[in-house]
Design a protein around this motif. Structure first.
Motif, mmCIF file in Angstrom:
data_model
loop_
_atom_site.group_PDB
_atom_site.id
_atom_site.type_symbol
_atom_site.label_atom_id
_atom_site.label_comp_id
_atom_site.label_asym_id
_atom_site.label_seq_id
_atom_site.Cartn_x
_atom_site.Cartn_y
_atom_site.Cartn_z
ATOM 1 N N UNK A 130 -6.129 6.031 7.808
ATOM 2 C CA UNK A 130 -5.951 6.435 9.201
ATOM 3 C C UNK A 130 -6.549 7.816 9.479
ATOM 4 N N UNK A 131 -7.019 8.489 8.429
ATOM 5 C CA UNK A 131 -7.579 9.822 8.599
ATOM 6 C C UNK A 131 -6.525 10.871 8.890
ATOM 7 N N UNK A 132 -5.332 10.689 8.328
ATOM 8 C CA UNK A 132 -4.219 11.607 8.577
ATOM 9 C C UNK A 132 -3.612 12.079 7.262
ATOM 10 N N UNK A 133 -2.819 13.120 7.358
ATOM 11 C CA UNK A 133 -2.026 13.514 6.203
ATOM 12 C C UNK A 133 -0.874 12.532 6.054
ATOM 13 N N UNK A 134 -0.368 12.327 4.846
ATOM 14 C CA UNK A 134 0.763 11.403 4.664
ATOM 15 C C UNK A 134 1.964 11.749 5.547
ATOM 16 N N UNK A 135 2.278 13.030 5.676
ATOM 17 C CA UNK A 135 3.442 13.432 6.463
ATOM 18 C C UNK A 135 3.250 13.102 7.946
ATOM 19 N N UNK A 173 0.832 -1.190 0.000
ATOM 20 C CA UNK A 173 0.000 0.000 0.000
ATOM 21 C C UNK A 173 0.874 1.249 0.000
ATOM 22 N N UNK A 174 0.442 2.259 -0.715
ATOM 23 C CA UNK A 174 1.198 3.507 -0.755
ATOM 24 C C UNK A 174 1.030 4.265 0.555
ATOM 25 N N UNK A 175 1.951 5.166 0.798
ATOM 26 C CA UNK A 175 1.869 6.007 1.985
ATOM 27 C C UNK A 175 0.565 6.789 1.992
ATOM 28 N N UNK A 176 0.174 7.289 0.832
ATOM 29 C CA UNK A 176 -1.042 8.085 0.731
ATOM 30 C C UNK A 176 -2.275 7.254 1.073
ATOM 31 N N UNK A 177 -2.319 6.006 0.594
ATOM 32 C CA UNK A 177 -3.465 5.143 0.859
ATOM 33 C C UNK A 177 -3.565 4.800 2.347
ATOM 34 N N UNK A 178 -2.423 4.489 2.963
ATOM 35 C CA UNK A 178 -2.418 4.174 4.385
ATOM 36 C C UNK A 178 -2.840 5.387 5.219
#
Length: 286
Positions: A41-46, A32-37
């Motif tokens: 989780x309801x968070x920004x990728x960073x 899974x990509x960072x963006x998808x994860x």
């Protein structure tokens, strides 16, 4: 389940995030990509990457590599521990586990034969990074820790209770909470004491003692454990004793693999074993 005690405040929040992320990663058919994860989780990728990397020690992308099916074989090739020399070289003392437990002791064979009669065991449910955990303990320390992810809450409870059927069980999660915080890595130094109280037959205790010598991030084999306790032909009996370990994660039976590099069995479910090994490998690398 009567009551569940969360790991509090920021630590508990992060544990819940990591538990959900691990479940998601483990159930995915492809990385899974960072963006998808982060979106799940309801968070920004960073923000998600920062929290994940702080807890695990590596990025989500790198962690997913540790969950690959070939990871167990790689561990045997790269981080195999010879138990006979681990203690002599100080290797067994370098893992996080041995920093947490200031003491451990075992019940006498005679008391064990009584099936827990006269023993009071306190219990409680706790959120952990690896799913819902049932923790049990006596006045002397943690004696049971199981995960409900695969067998469910009722199954986990019955599994531990029937090991000591004559004991008196008292629900008291707050009594166990300081030990649980230490067991799952709370940063507060005042809470970093989680003594163990091993309740088992003499042969089982010997096997569990051997497991405690395996450093975090390393693995060994069932045959190596049999060698280390002076009974090299007892590989099958060792496997049974490993499977009967009542204190998962803390007595690290997940670090025992087959010679072939296969994961072997795991009492609380192979997805949990993979998550435990991946977590420890990531921390060791970090």
């Amino acid at each position: 389940m009567e009551q569940m005690t969360d790991i509090p405040t920021e630590t508990g929040y992060h544990f819940n995030v990591m538990r959900r992320a691990i479940d998601l990663i483990d159930g995915a058919e492809a990385p899974l990509s960072l963006e998808a994860l982060a979106a799940e989780m309801g968070m920004s990728p960073a923000h998600f990457q920062r929290i994940f990397s702080r807890w695990v020690g590596v990025s989500p992308k790198r962690y997913q590599q540790y969950l690959a099916l070939g990871h167990a074989k790689a561990l045997l090739n790269e981080r195999f521990t010879t138990l006979e020399t681990a203690h002599a070289t100080g290797l067994s003392g370098s893992g996080r586990l041995h920093d947490l437990f200031l003491r451990w002791e075992s019940m006498s064979p005679g008391d064990y034969a009584k099936g827990g009669a006269g023993l009071t065991i306190y219990w409680g449910w706790f959120e952990s990074p690896f799913g819902l955990a049932l923790v049990m303990g006596t006045d002397k320390g943690i004696c049971g820790l199981g995960f409900a992810a695969e067998m469910g809450e009722e199954g986990a409870m019955q599994d531990l209770v029937r090991r000591w059927p004559k004991a008196d069980y008292v629900e008291d999660p707050m009594r166990l909470r300081p030990w649980v915080l230490a067991a799952f890595g709370a940063e507060d130094a005042e809470l970093r004491q989680a003594p163990l109280y091993l309740i088992g037959a003499p042969f089982q205790i010997k096997v569990w003692e051997a497991l405690l010598q395996i450093p975090s991030g390393h693995v060994t084999t069932y045959s190596e454990i049999a060698e280390s306790i002076g009974n090299p032909r007892a590989v099958r009996a060792v496997g049974t004793a490993v499977g009967r370990n009542p204190v998962s994660w803390l007595i690290p039976c997940h670090r025992a693999l087959r010679k072939s590099g296969g994961l072997g069995g795991y009492h609380w479910g192979l997805p949990v074993k993979r998550a435990l090994l991946a977590y420890e490998s990531a921390r060791a690398e970090a």
